[in-house]
Design an enzyme around this catalytic site. Structure first.
Site, PDB file in Angstrom:
ATOM      1  N   THR A  39     -16.444  13.731  22.607  1.00  0.00           N
ATOM      2  CA  THR A  39     -17.367  14.855  22.796  1.00  0.00           C
ATOM      3  C   THR A  39     -16.785  15.958  23.670  1.00  0.00           C
ATOM      4  O   THR A  39     -17.406  17.003  23.822  1.00  0.00           O
ATOM      5  CB  THR A  39     -18.708  14.384  23.405  1.00  0.00           C
ATOM      6  OG1 THR A  39     -18.458  13.834  24.703  1.00  0.00           O
ATOM      7  CG2 THR A  39     -19.389  13.362  22.501  1.00  0.00           C
ATOM      8  N   ASN A  40     -15.605  15.737  24.233  1.00  0.00           N
ATOM      9  CA  ASN A  40     -14.968  16.778  25.034  1.00  0.00           C
ATOM     10  C   ASN A  40     -14.389  17.818  24.070  1.00  0.00           C
ATOM     11  O   ASN A  40     -13.674  17.477  23.137  1.00  0.00           O
ATOM     12  CB  ASN A  40     -13.868  16.187  25.921  1.00  0.00           C
ATOM     13  CG  ASN A  40     -13.375  17.177  26.950  1.00  0.00           C
ATOM     14  OD1 ASN A  40     -12.905  18.255  26.617  1.00  0.00           O
ATOM     15  ND2 ASN A  40     -13.475  16.808  28.214  1.00  0.00           N
ATOM     16  N   ALA A  41     -14.685  19.067  24.307  1.00  0.00           N
ATOM     17  CA  ALA A  41     -14.300  20.151  23.392  1.00  0.00           C
ATOM     18  C   ALA A  41     -12.883  20.680  23.635  1.00  0.00           C
ATOM     19  O   ALA A  41     -12.459  21.622  22.963  1.00  0.00           O
ATOM     20  CB  ALA A  41     -15.294  21.303  23.505  1.00  0.00           C
TER      21      ALA A  41
END
Length: 169
Positions: A39-41
């Site tokens: 979920t880290n962009a």
């Protein structure tokens, strides 16, 4: 609280841009990879900045593509105690020698901080040094939910000014 240790830098000697996080999260530490949490962009944002499909590439290739663009990765914290992955849980941190490391990179023009904790600690270490452009970026972490990916992308696109032109694979 568990003691955590950050990764070595991923950078070439001719880097123009250094992107600094605070300390890798649990998922990243377990994988031995920068920004490993799905979920880290970060990889999506850097793909937008570089114009490459970085999230689709194997991790080692992502690092090589950043290096090809003159971009390096590192963290401002060397070790700390922390339960979980949030920066607010960091205790007893030992900072890196950011100024000393940056001084070894003769082409370095800009240092970008991925999130508030990285910016606070990094800027403290660089007080009085005006050789670099310092850039505070919104955190790529999903925990920084007060900002959409599109809004983060808009701020991260400033990094294009400091990257090297795309080189063939």
């Amino acid at each position: 609280m568990t003691q955590k240790a950050a990764f070595p830098p991923s950078i070439a000697p001719d880097a123009r841009l250094l992107i600094l996080g605070s300390l890798p999260g649990e998922r990243s530490l377990a994988a031995g990879q920068y920004y490993a949490h799905p979920t880290n962009a970060f990889w999506w944002l850097m793909g937008e900045v570089t114009g490459e499909a970085l999230p689709a590439l194997p991790y080692d290739e992502r690092l090589l593509r950043l290096i090809a663009h003159g971009i390096g990765l590192w963290d401002v914290i060397a070790t700390a105690r922390r339960e979980g992955s949030l920066d607010t849980a960091i205790r007893d941190a030992t900072n890196r020698d950011l100024a000393g490391f940056a001084a070894t990179l003769s082409d370095l023009a800009a240092i970008a901080f991925n999130g508030g904790e990285a910016a606070r600690r990094g800027r403290q270490q660089l007080v009085g040094i005006d050789r670099y452009t310092l850039i505070d970026l919104p955190s790529s972490s999903a925990a920084h939910a007060g900002m959409t990916r599109a809004a983060k992308r808009e701020e991260w696109m400033v990094l294009r000014h400091w990257i090297s032109p795309r080189q063939p694979s």
